[in-house]
Design an enzyme around this catalytic site. Structure first.
Site, PDB file in Angstrom:
ATOM      1  N   ASP A   1       2.641   4.706   9.770  1.00 34.49           N
ATOM      2  CA  ASP A   1       2.585   3.541   8.873  1.00 34.49           C
ATOM      3  C   ASP A   1       3.971   3.139   8.386  1.00 34.49           C
ATOM      4  OD1 ASP A   1      -0.219   3.877   9.068  1.00 34.49           O
ATOM      5  OD2 ASP A   1      -0.242   5.187   7.321  1.00 34.49           O
TER       6      ASP A   1
ATOM      7  N   GLU B   1      -6.161  -4.442   9.279  1.00 38.65           N
ATOM      8  CA  GLU B   1      -5.516  -3.716   8.184  1.00 38.65           C
ATOM      9  C   GLU B   1      -4.003  -3.797   8.370  1.00 38.65           C
ATOM     10  OE1 GLU B   1      -6.491   0.452   8.281  1.00 38.65           O
ATOM     11  OE2 GLU B   1      -5.907   0.675  10.377  1.00 38.65           O
TER      12      GLU B   1
END
Length: 465
Positions: free
Chosen positions: A18, A209
């Site tokens: 991430d 997302e």
């Protein structure tokens, strides 16, 4: 002397997915969540930070823990995980860390005077009446914050939209005031989820997302993970709060759609969810993303690739490689660890991790043990690809193998190319070296190693000489 830069760019025993990259001063910093090796859920660790000199992208330094998960007042017992964060510099020059805990739907904020110091809890994003974002009737649950500050306004992007869930409409942007907490403008949608995408141009690549935002010249790039998960896509606008038009795929962690070395519909690695963003380092732009190891969703590692941005601002999809931040191919001499493989598949390729009896990057020991990674479970037809090397006068190749297997490794410069050498291997409980003569053409080449035989040996490294 500068070090060569590899993918993954951090040590093989570190799992920071991430990744949100930023250049502060003369260093690039990476902020991400923190998986564990062989973890059983996402994001089990505290936030840590790594950084590298902008002119030496193979020389990463561990900055330490910047925010323990127990720092949030809602998580003093440490039972919740710190999901993907983002960082921005506020109007006061301080560094603000935005994040969401895994069992709540509100956005937390921490602050620090330096990019990689110890962040202190600061507060929760809230409306003027004190109601926290995500708790007001009509708010969508908060997830995966991405932030951009311009002047006294901070643009906060959040969202998660699963297939079949009509309660979530898409990625949202909320404008915050100069205190970095108080909502100045209520959330509005900037990209649709798959239940609301008809006629938008996002069809097939709808928001799922991982919202992130960057500005290049006068264009805002909204980067996100699409509904198929393995992609990072982008949309562009001339304003941060609306008007975003779908642009394309920036990178896929299974290299789907790339047809320069394989069919476009052939996955060349085991993918799953993806999250990352763009950053300019010097004159070049890069996309940071993550890959999946250990044949699981929960042990992800950061990778990066150089981008080609066309004159009109559109982005060419980046091919996944072993040398993303290196500025060019790796040296075609010496020993390279097997965990640098950017391609990993069998004769029955799969887009997603989790299939049985497939090769996987793993390590010995437990999470935190600084054990080098390797590729395990080389069953019949399992192939590892390494890209790219600048080869000159290569006449010999060696591999280090252990485990139970009787067969041989084929050496090729393309996944379906001519076999240039064969290295017979046999059962062994320790790493054994096998060597064979080979003639690899001079120039920029890929190296592919395919196993043929019984058993499932492991590959630690290979050497070109």
């Amino acid at each position: 002397m500068k070090k060569q830069a590899f993918n993954p760019y951090l040590p093989s025993w570190e799992y920071i997915p991430d990744g949100e990259p930023y250049v502060f001063g003369d260093r690039v910093y990476i902020y991400g969540s923190h998986d564990f090796y062989n973890g059983y859920v996402f994001c089990m660790g505290d936030y840590v930070c790594w950084s590298a000199p902008v002119d030496d992208l193979g020389n990463w330094r561990y900055e330490g823990v910047i925010y323990p998960k127990t720092s949030d007042p809602l998580n003093r017992d440490g039972k919740m995980c710190l999901y993907a964060p983002d960082v921005t510099v506020g109007p006061d020059g301080r560094y603000y860390l935005y994040y969401v805990l895994d069992h709540v739907s509100i956005v937390s904020v921490a602050v620090c005077d330096t990019p990689a110091g110890t962040y202190e809890f600061y507060g929760y994003v809230h409306y003027e009446d004190g109601t926290r974002l995500g708790e007001k009737p009509g708010d969508e649950p908060q997830f995966d914050p991405g932030v951009l500050t311009e002047g006294e306004d901070t643009y906060l992007y959040t969202g998660f939209c699963a297939r079949g869930d009509k309660s979530r409409t898409g990625a949202m942007v909320t404008v915050l005031g100069p205190d970095m907490l108080t909502i100045k403008k209520a959330p509005q949608r900037v990209a649709p989820g798959c239940e609301y995408s008809a006629g938008t141009g996002f069809e097939g690549h709808e928001f799922f997302e991982a919202p992130s935002i960057r500005k290049r010249d006068n264009t805002y790039y909204f980067i996100y993970s699409s509904i198929v998960m393995h992609e990072l896509c982008y949309a562009v606008s001339d304003h941060p709060t609306g008007g975003f038009v779908y642009g394309g795929v920036i990178v896929s962690n299974c290299d789907l759609h790339i047809d320069s070395y394989k069919p476009a519909d052939m996955p060349a690695a085991y993918g799953a969810n993806n999250h990352g963003s763009m950053v300019q380092i010097g004159e070049d732009w890069y996309i940071f993303y993550h890959r999946h190891t250990n044949n699981t969703w929960y042990s992800r590692q950061g990778c990066a690739e150089k981008l080609t941005i066309r004159e009109d601002g559109s982005i060419e999809q980046a091919e996944i490689t072993s040398c993303g931040l290196n500025g060019g191919p790796l040296k075609g001499k010496g020993e390279y660890p097997a965990y640098l493989a950017c391609n990993l598949f069998t004769d029955v390729p799969s887009v997603y991790v989790g299939k049985s009896n497939v090769p996987r990057v793993m390590q010995d020991g437990r999470d935190g043990d600084e054990e080098p990674g390797y590729i395990a479970n080389f069953t019949e037809s399992a192939t590892a690809g390494f890209k790219y090397f600048l080869c000159e006068d290569i006449h010999e190749i060696s591999i280090w193998v252990r485990g139970y297997g009787n067969g041989f490794f084929e050496v090729k410069t393309s996944w379906n190319g001519e076999v240039l050498a064969k290295l017979p291997v046999q059962n062994t409980n320790v790493w054994e070296k096998y060597t064979a003569p080979v003639s690899i053409p001079d120039g920029v080449q890929a190296i592919y190693l395919t196993y043929r035989g019984d058993g499932a040996p492991s590959l630690r490294s290979f050497e070109l000489a």
